[in-house]
Scaffold this motif. Structure first.
Motif, mmCIF file in Angstrom:
data_model
loop_
_atom_site.group_PDB
_atom_site.id
_atom_site.type_symbol
_atom_site.label_atom_id
_atom_site.label_comp_id
_atom_site.label_asym_id
_atom_site.label_seq_id
_atom_site.Cartn_x
_atom_site.Cartn_y
_atom_site.Cartn_z
ATOM 1 N N TYR A 141 -1.237 2.020 -11.416
ATOM 2 C CA TYR A 141 -0.972 1.776 -9.997
ATOM 3 C C TYR A 141 -1.815 2.704 -9.139
ATOM 4 C CZ TYR A 141 1.496 0.389 -5.828
ATOM 5 O OH TYR A 141 1.784 -0.109 -4.596
ATOM 6 N N PHE A 142 -1.984 3.944 -9.581
ATOM 7 C CA PHE A 142 -2.820 4.902 -8.847
ATOM 8 C C PHE A 142 -4.281 4.464 -8.871
ATOM 9 C CE2 PHE A 142 -5.601 8.614 -8.742
ATOM 10 C CZ PHE A 142 -5.230 9.175 -7.522
ATOM 11 N N THR A 143 -4.787 4.104 -10.036
ATOM 12 C CA THR A 143 -6.203 3.749 -10.145
ATOM 13 C C THR A 143 -6.530 2.454 -9.409
ATOM 14 O OG1 THR A 143 -5.840 2.651 -12.281
ATOM 15 C CG2 THR A 143 -6.524 4.967 -12.330
ATOM 16 N N GLN A 144 -5.541 1.584 -9.221
ATOM 17 C CA GLN A 144 -5.769 0.334 -8.511
ATOM 18 C C GLN A 144 -5.505 0.449 -7.007
ATOM 19 O OE1 GLN A 144 -3.413 -2.558 -10.600
ATOM 20 N NE2 GLN A 144 -4.701 -2.482 -12.411
ATOM 21 N N ALA A 145 -4.971 1.583 -6.577
ATOM 22 C CA ALA A 145 -4.704 1.793 -5.152
ATOM 23 C C ALA A 145 -6.021 1.981 -4.412
ATOM 24 C CB ALA A 145 -3.808 3.012 -4.967
ATOM 25 N N SER A 146 -5.981 1.824 -3.104
ATOM 26 C CA SER A 146 -7.184 2.011 -2.294
ATOM 27 C C SER A 146 -7.647 3.464 -2.363
ATOM 28 C CB SER A 146 -6.904 1.628 -0.838
ATOM 29 O OG SER A 146 -6.041 2.587 -0.242
ATOM 30 N N LEU A 147 -8.898 3.681 -2.036
ATOM 31 C CA LEU A 147 -9.457 5.038 -2.037
ATOM 32 C C LEU A 147 -8.681 5.938 -1.074
ATOM 33 C CD1 LEU A 147 -11.594 7.025 -3.028
ATOM 34 C CD2 LEU A 147 -13.089 6.193 -1.185
ATOM 35 N N ALA A 148 -8.282 5.408 0.068
ATOM 36 C CA ALA A 148 -7.517 6.199 1.045
ATOM 37 C C ALA A 148 -6.195 6.675 0.445
ATOM 38 C CB ALA A 148 -7.261 5.382 2.311
ATOM 39 N N ILE A 149 -5.516 5.806 -0.280
ATOM 40 C CA ILE A 149 -4.246 6.183 -0.909
ATOM 41 C C ILE A 149 -4.483 7.212 -2.006
ATOM 42 C CG2 ILE A 149 -2.363 5.344 -2.372
ATOM 43 C CD1 ILE A 149 -2.375 2.775 -0.686
ATOM 44 N N GLN A 150 -5.511 7.029 -2.803
ATOM 45 C CA GLN A 150 -5.815 7.992 -3.859
ATOM 46 C C GLN A 150 -6.097 9.374 -3.287
ATOM 47 O OE1 GLN A 150 -9.040 6.274 -6.106
ATOM 48 N NE2 GLN A 150 -7.716 4.803 -7.138
ATOM 49 N N ILE A 151 -6.950 9.425 -2.267
ATOM 50 C CA ILE A 151 -7.263 10.711 -1.624
ATOM 51 C C ILE A 151 -6.004 11.309 -1.028
ATOM 52 C CG2 ILE A 151 -8.472 11.759 0.342
ATOM 53 C CD1 ILE A 151 -10.780 9.749 -0.264
ATOM 54 N N HIS A 152 -5.236 10.493 -0.346
ATOM 55 C CA HIS A 152 -4.019 10.962 0.308
ATOM 56 C C HIS A 152 -3.047 11.569 -0.706
ATOM 57 C CE1 HIS A 152 -1.169 11.123 3.608
ATOM 58 N NE2 HIS A 152 -0.239 10.633 2.791
ATOM 59 N N ILE A 153 -2.840 10.905 -1.807
ATOM 60 C CA ILE A 153 -1.928 11.424 -2.831
ATOM 61 C C ILE A 153 -2.442 12.753 -3.368
ATOM 62 C CG2 ILE A 153 -1.059 11.054 -5.175
ATOM 63 C CD1 ILE A 153 -0.854 8.055 -4.469
ATOM 64 N N MET A 194 4.566 5.911 -4.018
ATOM 65 C CA MET A 194 5.041 6.923 -4.961
ATOM 66 C C MET A 194 6.186 6.375 -5.812
ATOM 67 S SD MET A 194 2.901 9.270 -4.616
ATOM 68 C CE MET A 194 3.526 10.695 -5.452
ATOM 69 N N TRP A 195 7.018 5.515 -5.239
ATOM 70 C CA TRP A 195 8.073 4.878 -6.012
ATOM 71 C C TRP A 195 7.433 4.059 -7.144
ATOM 72 C CZ3 TRP A 195 13.321 4.634 -6.520
ATOM 73 C CH2 TRP A 195 13.818 3.565 -7.249
ATOM 74 N N MET A 196 6.435 3.265 -6.795
ATOM 75 C CA MET A 196 5.777 2.426 -7.778
ATOM 76 C C MET A 196 5.074 3.276 -8.839
ATOM 77 S SD MET A 196 6.644 -0.536 -6.786
ATOM 78 C CE MET A 196 5.645 -1.610 -7.767
ATOM 79 N N LEU A 197 4.486 4.359 -8.429
ATOM 80 C CA LEU A 197 3.757 5.235 -9.353
ATOM 81 C C LEU A 197 4.697 5.870 -10.375
ATOM 82 C CD1 LEU A 197 0.915 6.369 -9.879
ATOM 83 C CD2 LEU A 197 1.487 8.253 -8.354
ATOM 84 N N PHE A 198 5.865 6.298 -9.940
ATOM 85 C CA PHE A 198 6.757 7.030 -10.828
ATOM 86 C C PHE A 198 7.872 6.182 -11.452
ATOM 87 C CE2 PHE A 198 4.812 10.560 -8.666
ATOM 88 C CZ PHE A 198 4.696 11.502 -9.678
ATOM 89 N N PHE A 199 8.304 5.110 -10.791
ATOM 90 C CA PHE A 199 9.491 4.403 -11.255
ATOM 91 C C PHE A 199 9.251 2.936 -11.625
ATOM 92 C CE2 PHE A 199 11.056 7.676 -8.228
ATOM 93 C CZ PHE A 199 11.573 8.537 -9.188
ATOM 94 N N ALA A 200 8.060 2.406 -11.371
ATOM 95 C CA ALA A 200 7.809 0.984 -11.675
ATOM 96 C C ALA A 200 7.414 0.789 -13.123
ATOM 97 C CB ALA A 200 6.727 0.433 -10.768
#
Length: 130
Positions: free
Chosen positions: A5-17, A124-130
């Protein structure tokens, strides 16, 4: 943890996390360790840069409200104002006010939006609990 889920997220979301998590841990270090040392001052500067990067990257994350800003974007100006206040306070030598602004920044501009990101369906829910 669903790293796909992290690797498929947008670049903005990856940087933000990445920068937000870095600011979270560095901020905790700053709050717990001795104050006024060279290490504290350098870590504080890095924390400030991480918070700026967190706020800027948040501007480009707009999935929550169909491409528009959402309620959580209120934390972007809160972050910039908070950073200005804490830097201004320490430059004036007002350690008490600086500490108050740092605590406000850590909890109000980092912890609250961080907790909101763990709501069901959010990244973050999807990253940790999905």
């Amino acid at each position: 943890m669903n790293t796909e889920y992290f690797t498929q997220a947008s670049l903005a979301i990856q940087i933000h996390i990445l920068v937000a998590v870095g600011a979270f841990f560095l901020g905790a270090y700053l709050l717990l360790r001795r104050k006024g040392t060279k290490a504290h001052k350098m870590a504080g500067r890095i924390f400030g840069v991480l918070m700026i990067a967190t706020a800027i990257s948040a501007i480009f994350i707009r999935q929550l409200n169909n491409g528009s800003f959402s309620f959580i974007h209120i934390f972007v100006p809160i972050t910039f104002v908070g950073l200005y206040q804490l830097v201004s306070a320490i430059r004036k030598g007002d350690v008490k006010r600086h500490r108050r602004h740092v605590l406000n920044m850590y909890f109000g501009a980092l912890m609250i939006p961080g907790l909101l990101s763990f709501l069901p369906g959010r990244t973050m829910w999807m990253l940790f609990f999905a």
